[in-house]
Design a protein around this motif. Structure first.
Motif, PDB file in Angstrom:
ATOM      1  N   ALA A 315      -3.697 -26.098 109.548  1.00 53.17           N
ATOM      2  CA  ALA A 315      -3.634 -27.170 108.558  1.00 53.17           C
ATOM      3  C   ALA A 315      -4.026 -28.509 109.169  1.00 53.17           C
ATOM      4  O   ALA A 315      -4.712 -29.317 108.537  1.00 53.17           O
ATOM      5  N   TYR A 316      -3.604 -28.744 110.401  1.00 62.33           N
ATOM      6  CA  TYR A 316      -3.958 -29.984 111.101  1.00 62.33           C
ATOM      7  C   TYR A 316      -5.471 -30.087 111.273  1.00 62.33           C
ATOM      8  O   TYR A 316      -6.073 -31.137 111.030  1.00 62.33           O
ATOM      9  N   GLU A 317      -6.086 -28.986 111.690  1.00 63.46           N
ATOM     10  CA  GLU A 317      -7.529 -29.007 111.922  1.00 63.46           C
ATOM     11  C   GLU A 317      -8.301 -29.202 110.625  1.00 63.46           C
ATOM     12  O   GLU A 317      -9.333 -29.877 110.607  1.00 63.46           O
ATOM     13  N   ARG A 318      -7.805 -28.655 109.527  1.00 60.81           N
ATOM     14  CA  ARG A 318      -8.492 -28.808 108.245  1.00 60.81           C
ATOM     15  C   ARG A 318      -8.288 -30.206 107.648  1.00 60.81           C
ATOM     16  O   ARG A 318      -9.242 -30.813 107.145  1.00 60.81           O
ATOM     17  N   GLN A 319      -7.078 -30.707 107.701  1.00 63.28           N
ATOM     18  CA  GLN A 319      -6.741 -31.928 106.980  1.00 63.28           C
ATOM     19  C   GLN A 319      -6.903 -33.210 107.800  1.00 63.28           C
ATOM     20  O   GLN A 319      -7.243 -34.252 107.248  1.00 63.28           O
ATOM     21  N   LEU A 320      -6.645 -33.141 109.102  1.00 66.79           N
ATOM     22  CA  LEU A 320      -6.600 -34.366 109.905  1.00 66.79           C
ATOM     23  C   LEU A 320      -7.741 -34.494 110.917  1.00 66.79           C
ATOM     24  O   LEU A 320      -8.181 -35.607 111.215  1.00 66.79           O
ATOM     25  N   MET A 321      -8.228 -33.385 111.450  1.00 65.61           N
ATOM     26  CA  MET A 321      -9.266 -33.450 112.475  1.00 65.61           C
ATOM     27  C   MET A 321     -10.536 -34.165 112.025  1.00 65.61           C
ATOM     28  O   MET A 321     -11.177 -34.858 112.830  1.00 65.61           O
ATOM     29  N   SER A 360     -14.796 -43.535 103.754  1.00 64.36           N
ATOM     30  CA  SER A 360     -14.088 -42.421 103.120  1.00 64.36           C
ATOM     31  C   SER A 360     -13.853 -41.284 104.099  1.00 64.36           C
ATOM     32  O   SER A 360     -12.882 -40.537 103.977  1.00 64.36           O
ATOM     33  N   LYS A 361     -14.737 -41.148 105.086  1.00 70.03           N
ATOM     34  CA  LYS A 361     -14.596 -40.085 106.073  1.00 70.03           C
ATOM     35  C   LYS A 361     -13.547 -40.413 107.138  1.00 70.03           C
ATOM     36  O   LYS A 361     -13.224 -39.557 107.968  1.00 70.03           O
ATOM     37  N   THR A 362     -13.039 -41.654 107.152  1.00 69.59           N
ATOM     38  CA  THR A 362     -11.994 -42.013 108.113  1.00 69.59           C
ATOM     39  C   THR A 362     -10.627 -42.049 107.450  1.00 69.59           C
ATOM     40  O   THR A 362      -9.655 -42.443 108.071  1.00 69.59           O
ATOM     41  N   ARG A 363     -10.531 -41.664 106.189  1.00 69.61           N
ATOM     42  CA  ARG A 363      -9.257 -41.715 105.481  1.00 69.61           C
ATOM     43  C   ARG A 363      -8.630 -40.331 105.432  1.00 69.61           C
ATOM     44  O   ARG A 363      -9.326 -39.320 105.385  1.00 69.61           O
ATOM     45  N   VAL A 364      -7.316 -40.304 105.383  1.00 65.55           N
ATOM     46  CA  VAL A 364      -6.596 -39.048 105.270  1.00 65.55           C
ATOM     47  C   VAL A 364      -5.612 -39.188 104.116  1.00 65.55           C
ATOM     48  O   VAL A 364      -4.912 -40.186 103.982  1.00 65.55           O
ATOM     49  N   GLY A 365      -5.608 -38.188 103.237  1.00 67.12           N
ATOM     50  CA  GLY A 365      -4.694 -38.256 102.104  1.00 67.12           C
ATOM     51  C   GLY A 365      -5.279 -37.561 100.900  1.00 67.12           C
ATOM     52  O   GLY A 365      -6.381 -37.026 100.934  1.00 67.12           O
ATOM     53  N   GLU A 366      -4.517 -37.604  99.816  1.00 64.98           N
ATOM     54  CA  GLU A 366      -4.961 -36.912  98.610  1.00 64.98           C
ATOM     55  C   GLU A 366      -6.085 -37.655  97.913  1.00 64.98           C
ATOM     56  O   GLU A 366      -6.846 -37.083  97.156  1.00 64.98           O
ATOM     57  N   ARG A 367      -6.190 -38.990  98.158  1.00 66.75           N
ATOM     58  CA  ARG A 367      -7.182 -39.779  97.452  1.00 66.75           C
ATOM     59  C   ARG A 367      -8.266 -40.247  98.411  1.00 66.75           C
ATOM     60  O   ARG A 367      -8.040 -40.480  99.579  1.00 66.75           O
ATOM     61  N   THR A 368      -9.466 -40.414  97.881  1.00 66.54           N
ATOM     62  CA  THR A 368     -10.544 -41.029  98.633  1.00 66.54           C
ATOM     63  C   THR A 368     -10.609 -42.490  98.232  1.00 66.54           C
ATOM     64  O   THR A 368     -10.471 -42.835  97.083  1.00 66.54           O
ATOM     65  N   THR A 369     -10.835 -43.363  99.206  1.00 68.27           N
ATOM     66  CA  THR A 369     -10.797 -44.792  98.941  1.00 68.27           C
ATOM     67  C   THR A 369     -12.000 -45.472  99.538  1.00 68.27           C
ATOM     68  O   THR A 369     -12.622 -44.973 100.469  1.00 68.27           O
TER      69      THR A 369
END
Length: 381
Positions: A315-321, A360-369
């Motif tokens: 999950a870390y590799e998919r969501q945060l890496m 947007s590629k440096t953000r983490v979370g449910e939303r893109t900003t």
């Protein structure tokens, strides 16, 4: 025997502790320092993490979010140019002095056994774990290491052959600070400035956080940092210090390691993100929550600890890496020779869509900003 021991009481550690305690786990949270205290951090809380932060805080700390200064834009000062980027939805500026204490109190509020001024000396076992500390031994079924980027629990994190980078931070009084996060780049480092408090009165005044990441051979104090950039030097002339400066070293960039020998690593203990992306606190909160969520089935007896650790790593590799990879590319771009870098900056100035895509590629979370990728933060768990 605790279900979980969390080492480190910053945003990553408290997030993991609160997540598990609310699901009935018996949690021990160990912190080497004492709250409240200042930490080297840009104190930029991205919009993506505000909802999670609200869910973690006890209701008595709701004003920490509602009263926080909002940051709707950012500015990057480099090579005599100024690159503007909107932050939409706006980020929040929250002092780590207040944030960490509120999260610690919220953890205790939901039943976490929190103990401060305790140094963890050694960890043994692969589940259960034995934790030897300055006040005795503790045992747990699972363990989360959120002790920060560089501690005695993370051997090999520093490379003696690499340049030594320092983190420096201080709060200053400034008249009429702009509601923006401003990043001043210079050879050998950068300094980020953003308001933490803004008072409206006869004379608009405020408190700003100045936080720098700099090579040790370039500067070792904030005063030395300020003179490295002409615009920052001019701006800082009217500042008055409001806190004693704090520092941290070494700042180490390496491939994130979310799990080691069955121990789940969270926050900077797992990996130190390039600070200017402004997602350090968000990554800490989300990695802590993710670690806790992956351990809950283990506590319930439906998966083994090894399976929980594998699930966390995946999950870390998919969501945060992806955030680490993109921010590393941006850092390399900013370190290019000036002759190559200036045309790139001109392109970003003329093409906001490219800038927003990179952000947007440096953000983490449910939303893109379309928030800023250029936050002068040095986040520390």
């Amino acid at each position: 025997m605790y279900d979980l021991i969390v080492i480190g009481g910053g945003p990553a550690g408290t997030s993991a502790a609160i997540t598990c305690a609310r699901r009935g786990a018996r949690v021990l949270l160990l912190e080497r320092g004492r709250f409240p205290r200042h930490k080297v951090c840009g104190e930029f809380v991205s919009a993506e993490s505000l909802e999670l932060l609200v869910s973690l805080l006890a209701p008595t700390h709701a004003c920490l979010i509602s009263d926080s200064v909002r940051i709707p834009r950012s500015r990057l000062f480099l090579d005599g140019r100024t690159l503007h980027a909107p932050i939409d939805p706006p980020a929040a500026s929250i002092s780590r002095f207040d944030l960490d204490a509120a999260l610690w109190d919220s953890a205790e509020h939901c039943g976490v056994d929190g103990q401060q001024q305790i140094t963890v000396q050694r960890i043994s076992g692969i589940g259960p774990f034995l934790v030897e500390s300055s006040v005795g031994e503790f045992e747990s079924r699972a363990l989360v290491n959120a002790s920060g980027r560089w501690s005695n629990l993370n051997p090999g994190a520093a490379d003696a052959s690499s340049p030594k980078w320092l983190g420096l931070k201080g709060h200053f009084a400034e008249s009429s600070p702009p509601a923006s996060v401003d990043l001043y780049f210079f050879d050998g480092g950068y300094c980020g400035v953003q308001p933490v408090d803004i008072s409206d009165g006869d004379e608009r005044s405020g408190r700003v956080n100045a936080c720098a990441m700099v090579r040790a051979d370039v500067a070792s104090t904030l005063a030395e940092v300020f003179v490295r950039h002409p615009a920052l030097r001019e701006r800082s002339l009217g500042w008055k210090p409001l806190s004693d400066p704090v520092s941290t070293s070494p700042l180490v960039f390496r491939e994130p390691q979310p799990e080691r020998d069955g121990i789940l690593m969270a926050g900077d203990a797992a990996g130190f993100v390039d600070p200017f992306v402004g997602d350090g606190i968000s990554l800490a909160l989300r990695s802590g929550r993710l670690a806790g969520e992956c351990l809950i089935p283990f506590f319930a007896g439906t998966v083994s600890l090894a399976e929980a650790a594998r699930n966390y790593r995946g999950a870390y590799e998919r969501q945060l890496m992806p955030v680490f990879r993109t921010s590393s590319k941006i850092r390399r771009m900013l370190s290019l020779p000036q002759g190559i870098r200036i045309p790139i900056l001109r392109l970003l100035e003329k093409t906001p869509a490219i800038t927003q895509y990179l952000v947007s590629k440096t953000r983490v979370g449910e939303r893109t900003t379309s928030g800023s990728a250029f936050n002068g933060a040095v986040a520390q768990d």
